[in-house]
Design an enzyme around this catalytic site. Structure first.
Site, mmCIF file in Angstrom:
data_model
loop_
_atom_site.group_PDB
_atom_site.id
_atom_site.type_symbol
_atom_site.label_atom_id
_atom_site.label_comp_id
_atom_site.label_asym_id
_atom_site.label_seq_id
_atom_site.Cartn_x
_atom_site.Cartn_y
_atom_site.Cartn_z
ATOM 1 N N LYS A 228 64.562 53.538 -9.083
ATOM 2 C CA LYS A 228 63.257 53.123 -9.597
ATOM 3 C C LYS A 228 62.509 52.457 -8.455
ATOM 4 O O LYS A 228 62.858 51.360 -8.016
ATOM 5 C CB LYS A 228 63.407 52.101 -10.733
ATOM 6 C CG LYS A 228 62.053 51.783 -11.370
ATOM 7 C CD LYS A 228 61.986 50.416 -12.006
ATOM 8 C CE LYS A 228 61.402 49.348 -11.114
ATOM 9 N NZ LYS A 228 60.017 49.546 -10.704
ATOM 10 N N GLY B 59 64.692 42.497 -3.905
ATOM 11 C CA GLY B 59 63.447 41.986 -4.466
ATOM 12 C C GLY B 59 63.446 40.475 -4.495
ATOM 13 O O GLY B 59 64.125 39.825 -3.693
ATOM 14 N N GLY C 32 65.951 38.947 -9.194
ATOM 15 C CA GLY C 32 67.324 39.260 -8.758
ATOM 16 C C GLY C 32 68.352 38.411 -9.481
ATOM 17 O O GLY C 32 69.374 38.915 -9.963
ATOM 18 N N GLU D 225 69.727 41.647 -2.647
ATOM 19 C CA GLU D 225 69.117 41.208 -1.388
ATOM 20 C C GLU D 225 67.812 40.538 -1.781
ATOM 21 O O GLU D 225 66.891 41.210 -2.249
ATOM 22 C CB GLU D 225 68.837 42.407 -0.476
ATOM 23 C CG GLU D 225 70.064 43.055 0.116
ATOM 24 C CD GLU D 225 70.835 42.152 1.042
ATOM 25 O OE1 GLU D 225 70.286 41.136 1.521
ATOM 26 O OE2 GLU D 225 72.010 42.448 1.285
ATOM 27 N N CYS E 267 61.056 40.378 4.237
ATOM 28 C CA CYS E 267 62.059 39.395 3.819
ATOM 29 C C CYS E 267 62.553 38.624 5.040
ATOM 30 O O CYS E 267 63.026 37.498 4.921
ATOM 31 C CB CYS E 267 63.201 40.078 3.104
ATOM 32 S SG CYS E 267 63.822 41.488 4.005
ATOM 33 N N GLN F 285 49.442 39.165 -4.747
ATOM 34 C CA GLN F 285 50.048 38.594 -3.542
ATOM 35 C C GLN F 285 49.019 37.767 -2.766
ATOM 36 O O GLN F 285 49.330 36.700 -2.251
ATOM 37 C CB GLN F 285 50.641 39.691 -2.655
ATOM 38 C CG GLN F 285 51.363 39.167 -1.429
ATOM 39 C CD GLN F 285 52.517 38.220 -1.736
ATOM 40 O OE1 GLN F 285 53.402 38.538 -2.517
ATOM 41 N NE2 GLN F 285 52.510 37.032 -1.134
ATOM 42 N N GLU G 287 59.359 30.503 -0.504
ATOM 43 C CA GLU G 287 58.953 31.774 0.095
ATOM 44 C C GLU G 287 57.516 32.098 -0.327
ATOM 45 O O GLU G 287 57.195 32.069 -1.508
ATOM 46 C CB GLU G 287 59.883 32.905 -0.362
ATOM 47 C CG GLU G 287 59.574 34.207 0.348
ATOM 48 C CD GLU G 287 60.445 35.373 -0.110
ATOM 49 O OE1 GLU G 287 60.555 35.602 -1.316
ATOM 50 O OE2 GLU G 287 61.006 36.051 0.770
HETATM 51 P P1 NAD Z 1 60.215 41.962 -7.340
HETATM 52 O O1 NAD Z 1 61.444 41.165 -7.635
HETATM 53 O O2 NAD Z 1 58.979 41.602 -8.061
HETATM 54 O O3 NAD Z 1 60.486 43.501 -7.687
HETATM 55 C C1 NAD Z 1 61.572 44.202 -7.124
HETATM 56 C C2 NAD Z 1 61.902 45.373 -8.037
HETATM 57 O O4 NAD Z 1 62.402 44.879 -9.284
HETATM 58 C C3 NAD Z 1 60.688 46.237 -8.378
HETATM 59 O O5 NAD Z 1 61.058 47.597 -8.373
HETATM 60 C C4 NAD Z 1 60.341 45.765 -9.766
HETATM 61 O O6 NAD Z 1 59.616 46.720 -10.516
HETATM 62 C C5 NAD Z 1 61.727 45.499 -10.349
HETATM 63 N N1 NAD Z 1 61.756 44.633 -11.535
HETATM 64 C C6 NAD Z 1 60.867 43.663 -11.877
HETATM 65 N N2 NAD Z 1 61.215 43.113 -13.070
HETATM 66 C C7 NAD Z 1 62.351 43.735 -13.469
HETATM 67 C C8 NAD Z 1 63.193 43.610 -14.622
HETATM 68 N N3 NAD Z 1 62.940 42.740 -15.590
HETATM 69 N N4 NAD Z 1 64.285 44.411 -14.718
HETATM 70 C C9 NAD Z 1 64.573 45.297 -13.730
HETATM 71 N N5 NAD Z 1 63.793 45.474 -12.637
HETATM 72 C C10 NAD Z 1 62.705 44.690 -12.492
HETATM 73 O O7 NAD Z 1 60.022 41.942 -5.763
HETATM 74 P P2 NAD Z 1 58.831 42.589 -4.901
HETATM 75 O O8 NAD Z 1 57.599 41.777 -5.151
HETATM 76 O O9 NAD Z 1 58.773 44.057 -5.115
HETATM 77 O O10 NAD Z 1 59.355 42.347 -3.413
HETATM 78 C C11 NAD Z 1 59.197 41.145 -2.731
HETATM 79 C C12 NAD Z 1 60.475 40.344 -2.729
HETATM 80 O O11 NAD Z 1 61.543 41.139 -2.222
HETATM 81 C C13 NAD Z 1 60.414 39.131 -1.830
HETATM 82 O O12 NAD Z 1 60.964 38.009 -2.483
HETATM 83 C C14 NAD Z 1 61.292 39.506 -0.636
HETATM 84 O O13 NAD Z 1 61.874 38.438 0.022
HETATM 85 C C15 NAD Z 1 62.303 40.392 -1.274
HETATM 86 N N6 NAD Z 1 62.895 41.289 -0.283
HETATM 87 C C16 NAD Z 1 64.166 41.035 0.143
HETATM 88 C C17 NAD Z 1 64.766 41.849 1.098
HETATM 89 C C18 NAD Z 1 66.174 41.581 1.566
HETATM 90 O O14 NAD Z 1 66.796 42.502 2.059
HETATM 91 N N7 NAD Z 1 66.702 40.382 1.438
HETATM 92 C C19 NAD Z 1 64.052 42.934 1.621
HETATM 93 C C20 NAD Z 1 62.763 43.170 1.171
HETATM 94 C C21 NAD Z 1 62.193 42.343 0.201
#
Ligand code: NAD
Length: 498
Positions: free
Chosen positions: A177, A230, A235, A252, A286, A333, A388
């Site tokens: 997804k 995410g 997470g 992650e 990230c 954002q 963050e």
């Molecule tokens: P997010 O947590 O909003 O979304 C991530 C994914 O989760 C998306 O596909 C989203 O649709 C899905 N999601 C949202 N709610 C959900 C639910 N209830 N059930 C299942 N899936 C759900 O994150 P984002 O805004 O897309 O990305 C930014 C974040 O990602 C930042 O906090 C960043 O630090 C982190 N990030 C971490 C790494 C790493 O490797 N550590 C890499 C890139 C981004």
């Protein structure tokens, strides 16, 4: 303006509309008049179909010899290479980062595919002597089944590739997804798998919202494990759900990465590093540098030069090769960035020395642009320093010693990336030893990971797994221990040999 891409879910080797028939739009954050794509707004029924296809395909795919799986993955990497420019252009339109960086994103997927393809001729298990004569012992890796992938928007193709290529080489099938904001890049990735000739059902994509599609992937009893990248908030929530279901989950999550600059550092190099680390990808990595820890002896001069250089960064549409920094990925954002800038001024009472405002006028009015922003006088414990932001907002903290720098660096809930600039080899090695983070760069910025070294963080950044490299294989395989008796008699371990 290029034509929008209209695509469907990719399930069982076919492009299919969502069961509910709903679709949503994906617009360019640099120019909201630019419609990049439309795609299905899916729900649990589509996930059911994708998981069923993946489950059926697994029975055949797991038996394909790993070197043969590797050849298909290599082919996918070559197709990505041939389509690199076109895929990168669409990625810039989809999420805003500058074209040099989206080319890097696509390149990371190519690298990841080439590395995973080679793993098809390794996937090492272990042989070990056993206690008895005429008996053989070994441990082998087995695939786990159907793997769910839930990915963010900031690395639209690199992160999906980090998850899918290793899962596939191990013999698993996938249901991904993509982030709601970046489905087109993953649709391009599916086209690559299709063209490479992957059997139907081995890779599947369902687009749509987190609380509909993501939730259904987490809860589906036939999804054997889930890899998530995410936010911390989502997470940790999903980790709890998977825990209750007994489903392995790789997370992650966020970061609050710091670059330390000591008084003996090569300062021009450190300056180049922080500009790239803090403002590359509009601070939406990230691993972005969101804190700059400066030794007091070089603090004032360094800040002066940093502000002068950051002021010159060109903000605009990332398709323009001369632009240094694109827009925020979305209005939400942008609002978060502006909210933290207000927190920095009013609550933390730090000193805003550059930027802080939304950019408006002319082409800026069509997108979500913000100035590169720098705060000085930031103290450990302030919200600016702890939370963050995920935007181009850099907090500068002054310290008096190496020990204090390490204390400040470590004193956050996260531990993804870190960096120190020093010419002193002893301090460099002390930093490697003492910094609490999954990645440490010496004389380099906090960003720049490569696909064949473990990627991930400590503390609140994750749950102990690592992506990329050989370490990710442990998430996508289960170990099986095998004992082969060739003595022709019953030999009882721990009994007959005592
Ligand atoms: P997010 O947590 O909003 O979304 C991530 C994914 O989760 C998306 O596909 C989203 O649709 C899905 N999601 C949202 N709610 C959900 C639910 N209830 N059930 C299942 N899936 C759900 O994150 P984002 O805004 O897309 O990305 C930014 C974040 O990602 C930042 O906090 C960043 O630090 C982190 N990030 C971490 C790494 C790493 O490797 N550590 C890499 C890139 C981004």
């Amino acid at each position: 303006m290029p034509e929008p891409k209209h695509f469907k879910n990719y399930i069982g080797g076919a492009w299919v509309e969502a069961a509910g028939g709903e679709r949503y739009e994906n617009r360019n954050p640099a120019d909201t008049e630019d419609l990049v794509s439309t795609q299905p707004s899916s729900d649990g029924r589509d996930v059911d179909a994708a998981v069923a296809a993946a489950r059926e395909a697994f029975e055949g795919w797991r038996l394909v010899p790993a070197p043969e799986r590797g050849l298909l993955i290599m082919k996918a990497a070559e197709i990505l290479k041939a389509r690199k420019e076109e895929i990168s252009q669409m990625m810039t339109r989809e999420m805003g980062k500058v074209i040099a960086e989206t080319r890097g994103d696509t390149q990371e997927a190519i690298d990841c595919g080439m590395y995973a393809a080679g793993e098809g001729r390794r996937l090492f298990g272990r042989h070990t002597p056993v206690e008895m004569r005429n008996k053989f012992g070994m441990a082998i890796r087995r695939p786990v089944g159907v793997c769910g992938m839930i990915t963010p928007w900031n690395f639209p193709i690199a992160i999906p590739s980090w998850k899918m290529f290793p899962a596939l080489i191990c013999g698993n099938t996938c249901v991904i997804k993509p982030a709601t904001l970046t489905p087109a890049s993953v649709a391009n990735f599916m086209e690559v798998f299709e063209e490479a000739g992957f059997p139907p059902g081995v890779v599947n994509m369902v687009t749509g919202g987190g609380s509909s599609v993501g939730k259904a992937i987490i809860e589906h009893p036939d999804v054997n494990r889930v890899s998530f990248t995410g936010s911390v908030e989502i997470g940790n929530m999903l980790a709890g759900q998977c825990g209750a279901l007994g489903k392995p989950f790789s997370a992650e999550l966020g970061g609050k990465n710091a670059q330390i600059v000591m008084d003996d550092a090569n300062l021009p190099l450190a300056l180049d590093g922080v500009l790239w680390g803090a403002f590359g990808t509009t601070g939406q990595r990230c691993t972005a540098t969101s804190r700059l820890i400066l030794h007091e002896k070089i603090h004032d001069g360094f800040v002066e030069k940093l502000v002068a250089r950051a002021k010159k960064l060109k903000v605009g549409n990332g398709l323009d090769e001369s632009v240094d920094m694109g827009p925020a990925v979305s209005e939400d954002q942008l609002k978060t960035d502006l909210y933290y800038i207000e927190v920095g001024q009013k609550e933390d009472k730090a000193e805003l020395v550059l930027g802080g405002k939304r950019l408006t006028g002319g082409a800026y009015d069509k997108g979500f642009f913000i100035e590169p922003t720098i705060f000085t006088g930031v103290k450990p414990g302030m919200r600016l320093e702890q939370e963050e932001i995920f935007g181009p907002v850099l907090s500068v903290i002054k310290v008096g010693s190496f020990e204090e720098a390490i204390r400040v660096q470590n004193d956050t809930a996260f531990g993804l990336s870190s960096s120190i600039y020093t010419e002193n080899v002893n301090l460099a090695f002390k930093a490697i030893q003492d910094i609490e983070a999954g990645i440490t760069y010496i004389n380099g910025p906090t960003i720049g990971a490569e696909v064949h070294l473990p990627f991930g963080g400590v503390k609140g950044t994750g749950n102990g797994h690592r992506e990329a490299s050989w370490t990710v294989l442990d998430f996508y395989t289960e170990w099986k221990s095998v004992y082969v008796e060739f003595s022709g008699k019953l030999q009882r371990a721990q009994i007959d040999n005592q």
